[in-house]
Design a protein around this motif. Structure first.
Motif, PDB file in Angstrom:
ATOM      1  N   GLU A 166     -10.659  42.469 102.833  1.00 24.50           N
ATOM      2  CA  GLU A 166     -11.767  43.721 103.136  1.00 24.50           C
ATOM      3  C   GLU A 166     -11.285  45.362 103.487  1.00 24.50           C
ATOM      4  OE1 GLU A 166     -11.912  41.569 107.094  1.00 24.50           O
ATOM      5  OE2 GLU A 166     -13.447  39.994 106.912  1.00 24.50           O
ATOM      6  N   ILE A 178     -14.157  38.040  98.175  1.00 18.47           N
ATOM      7  CA  ILE A 178     -13.966  37.537  99.295  1.00 18.47           C
ATOM      8  C   ILE A 178     -15.266  36.542  99.744  1.00 18.47           C
ATOM      9  CG2 ILE A 178     -15.270  39.481 100.874  1.00 18.47           C
ATOM     10  CD1 ILE A 178     -14.188  40.214 102.130  1.00 18.47           C
ATOM     11  N   ASN A 230     -16.183  42.119  96.682  1.00 17.93           N
ATOM     12  CA  ASN A 230     -17.156  41.488  97.802  1.00 17.93           C
ATOM     13  C   ASN A 230     -17.071  40.284  97.321  1.00 17.93           C
ATOM     14  OD1 ASN A 230     -17.992  43.377  99.961  1.00 17.93           O
ATOM     15  ND2 ASN A 230     -19.042  44.834  98.428  1.00 17.93           N
ATOM     16  N   SER A 235      -8.382  39.412 105.097  1.00 11.59           N
ATOM     17  CA  SER A 235      -8.117  41.133 105.426  1.00 11.59           C
ATOM     18  C   SER A 235      -8.037  41.994 104.130  1.00 11.59           C
ATOM     19  CB  SER A 235      -6.755  41.160 106.638  1.00 11.59           C
ATOM     20  OG  SER A 235      -7.331  39.878 107.959  1.00 11.59           O
TER      21      SER A 235
END
Length: 699
Positions: free
Chosen positions: A128, A259, A256, A125
């Motif tokens: 993100e 994650i 990116n 989270s």
């Protein structure tokens, strides 16, 4: 004459009795020039005596041993299997414990799994959110970049406009010169009106223009400087914004990637831990099942193992005990706990049986590496060989093959083990008897040492590589020399799986004097020299039979161009006929060289391989060189020779009773090997395979 016959008969009986009692294998030739007799014996008699000795020695070395039958020899395989299976059981126990420990770890981790997943979710989270913020920041930066770009365009237009005004001002001043300036170098408006030839309206407009021209001239440069300064400031700001944008995009890519990795890691944890405890239980159960199967196998092998021990005990009238004898005295035991004894006291035969078994077991741990070039070390400090393996002169004189090499050595020189092994047999040296020792090594090797003057070990003793165990003899009249000897030397034999083999194939020949070495071994000398010293030595001085060329084909062409007669110098003819007959072209050329000097010494027309030209007078000739070469391949593929695959099978060198191509017991074989070594660019073994494989033929 009668006296000579009686003396010869007495000598024959004495020698025969000696051989029967001591199995002496070494003899000397008679006076120089006499190749048919040996100390009064005819060649036929020496042949019989020597061949008889070889048969008896073979029985002595390979048949007269405690373990001779297949099931008895299988003891060692059985014990190896049991030891291997026991090792597997130990590894299974170890792996079971490891997996039990891993199971406990997994069980503990199950309680923290939710926390791990929660931490991962929080991290995902956070990543993100960072990605979202970064994307917004990149959007803002793009807007700033667009504003800077638009403002730069506006400034650039103003700079161009100002440059035009300055240019007009300078042009006007230059064209009017002193006419519009007064004495103080200020613009004189009245003078400008007088000089102007336009109408009144234009004059007033001109007056107005000139009134502001002076002021503008002072400010034009400052305005231009301000515009340029602002222009470059905005360009630098634009550059910084673009760099910041690039950095942000790089961070976005990295985030990116982060994650993606975090999500993948989460999936892996969920997958691995999902039912992992059950998987470990299943694995341990499988290991348990394997363990039970191995235990059953060990029990079955052990039962047969015990049965063989019992049969051996009956055979040699020895009791089989485990660990200690009946009186409590500890005896040597096998790995499985058995020993050979008799009513508490080890008898000679039972003791030998036990020692033999122990030595054979120990031998397993000392394998000979046959993949290296010279797996054996010299047993003596040799500098030359006086009689070679399958020596041609020896055969001509005595009618029997010399299955050994003779190494001249001073009386009493040290003999060391060429490889680890145990004492297999001892014939102690006596004042008149022949003394020799046999050592057994791993991989089926046995070494025999003749004319021993002193023995320094006992039967079944184990000797390491390089360990002293005896001393040489051979001087006539000394202990162990035997009734006939040519002088002080070591008679050395080498066996592999009960077959006599050439010892020089396994020794480093650089220990010998190069000029004293027989021709075919000189190529091995060079190979050994390269192995020993690499490129640090000059090998050109060791080239006796020079075949030039960087590869085998070039060397073939050199051989034909320099050694063949014109009729047999065509390389294509040789290779076409050889490949057509599935014969190695280099080998075929070397046979032609050995038989007729590649056509320089023909007995009959174009018969380069002496096909059909027999010692009894039979002859055969051909109509062309190609036909002569073709019939060489035809002969090598006929019903008599077509079953052979290696060079040593084609002559009496390695084929004592079967059909042969050449009757020579040594020279033909050695010449072919020597030639082949030169063409191949490496030392060629006696058992070189001269037939081409299918893929080689297709190539």
């Amino acid at each position: 004459m009668q006296k000579q016959k009686i003396q010869r008969f007495i000598t024959f009986l004495s020698l025969s009795f000696f051989l029967t009692g001591t199995y002496a294998p070494s003899f000397v030739q008679a006076e120089q020039g006499d190749s048919t007799t040996i100390v009064g014996l005819k060649k036929s008699q020496t042949t019989q005596i020597l061949d008889s000795f070889k048969e008896k020695q073979e029985v002595l070395l390979f048949e007269n041993v405690p373990f001779s039958s297949d099931d008895e020899l299988g003891l060692f395989n059985a014990e190896r299997k049991m030891n291997s299976l026991s090792d597997i059981l130990k590894r299974i126990d170890s792996s079971k414990e490891q997996y039990k420990q891993q199971k406990r770890v997994v069980t503990r981790e199950k309680f923290t799994l939710k926390r791990m997943i929660a931490d991962l979710d929080a991290s995902i989270s956070e990543t993100e959110k960072y990605i979202s913020d970064t994307e917004e920041l990149i959007t803002d930066k793009n807007r700033e970049i667009a504003k800077y770009a638009m403002h730069i365009e506006e400034l650039n237009a103003k700079i161009e406009e100002n440059k035009t005004s300055i240019l007009r001002y300078l042009t006007y001043i230059y064209t009017k010169g002193d006419l519009v300036y007064d004495g103080a170098q200020n613009i004189d408006v009245l003078r400008s009106i007088i000089l102007n030839d336009g109408n009144l309206g234009e004059i007033f407009n001109d007056i107005h223009y000139k009134s502001i021209l002076e002021t503008a001239g002072q400010n034009f440069i400052e305005i231009h400087r301000d515009l340029v300064k602002e222009y470059y400031y905005n360009k630098e700001s634009l550059k910084k914004e673009k760099l910041a944008n690039v950095r942000l995009r790089g961070e976005l890519i990295a985030r990116n990637r982060d994650i993606s990795a975090q999500k993948q890691y989460k999936e892996q944890i969920l997958e691995v831990t999902k039912g992992q405890e059950a998987l470990y239980n299943q694995y341990i159960a499988t290991k348990q099942e394997s363990e039970e199967k191995i235990q059953i196998r060990i029990a079955n092998i052990s039962e047969e193992y015990t049965s063989v021990f019992a049969r051996l005990g009956d055979k040699y009238q020895c009791d089989i005990v485990g660990g200690s004898n009946g009186s409590g005295e500890t005896v040597a035991t096998t790995a499985s706990g058995y020993s050979f004894t008799a009513s508490g006291t080890l008898l000679d035969s039972c003791s030998d049986l036990q020692k033999f078994y122990t030595a054979e077991k120990k031998l397993i741990d000392y394998p000979i590496d046959e993949n290296i070039q010279n797996p054996l070390i010299w047993p003596v400090d040799a500098t030359r060989v006086s009689t070679y393996f399958h020596d041609e002169d020896y055969f001509k004189s005595l009618g029997s093959d010399h299955e050994a090499i003779d190494i001249p050595m001073p009386q009493g020189s040290d003999i060391v083990a060429p490889a680890a092994g145990y004492v297999y047999f001892i014939q102690p040296p006596t004042a008149t008897g022949y003394g020799y020792i046999a050592l057994k090594h791993s991989n089926g090797f046995v070494t025999v040492y003749g004319h021993i003057s002193e023995v320094l070990i006992n039967k079944f003793d184990f000797v390491d590589t390089g360990k002293l165990f005896a001393r040489t003899g051979g001087t006539p009249g000394t202990f162990g020399a035997g009734p006939m000897t040519s002088g002080a030397h070591l008679h050395f034999e080498l066996y592999k799986n009960r077959e006599s083999i050439d010892p020089l194939r396994y020794f480093d020949l650089t220990k010998l004097q190069y000029d004293s070495i027989e021709g075919k071994y000189q190529y091995k000398f060079v190979e050994d020299l390269k192995t020993r010293y690499g490129n640090k030595t000059n090998i050109s001085k060791y080239s006796k039979f020079l075949i030039a060329g960087s590869d085998e084909i070039e060397r073939q062409k050199y051989l034909l161009a320099n050694y063949a007669s014109p009729s047999f110098s065509n390389h294509d003819v040789w290779t076409e006929e050889a490949v057509g007959g599935k014969i190695d072209p280099s080998f075929l050329m070397c046979v032609g060289l050995a038989e007729s000097g590649l056509g320089n010494h023909l007995k009959t027309g174009f018969n380069v391989g002496n096909i059909g030209n027999t010692d009894s007078g039979g002859t055969y000739e051909f109509i062309s060189a190609r036909q002569g070469i073709y019939w060489m391949t035809k002969t090598l593929n006929n019903k008599f020779l077509g079953k052979y695959t290696t060079i040593d099978q084609l002559s009496r060198y390695g084929n004592k009773k079967g059909s042969i191509y050449a009757s020579s017991s040594s020279n033909w074989h050695n010449n072919v090997v020597r030639c082949l070594s030169a063409l191949k660019g490496k030392f060629v073994e006696d058992n070189f395979e001269f037939r081409l494989a299918e893929d080689e033929k297709d190539d």
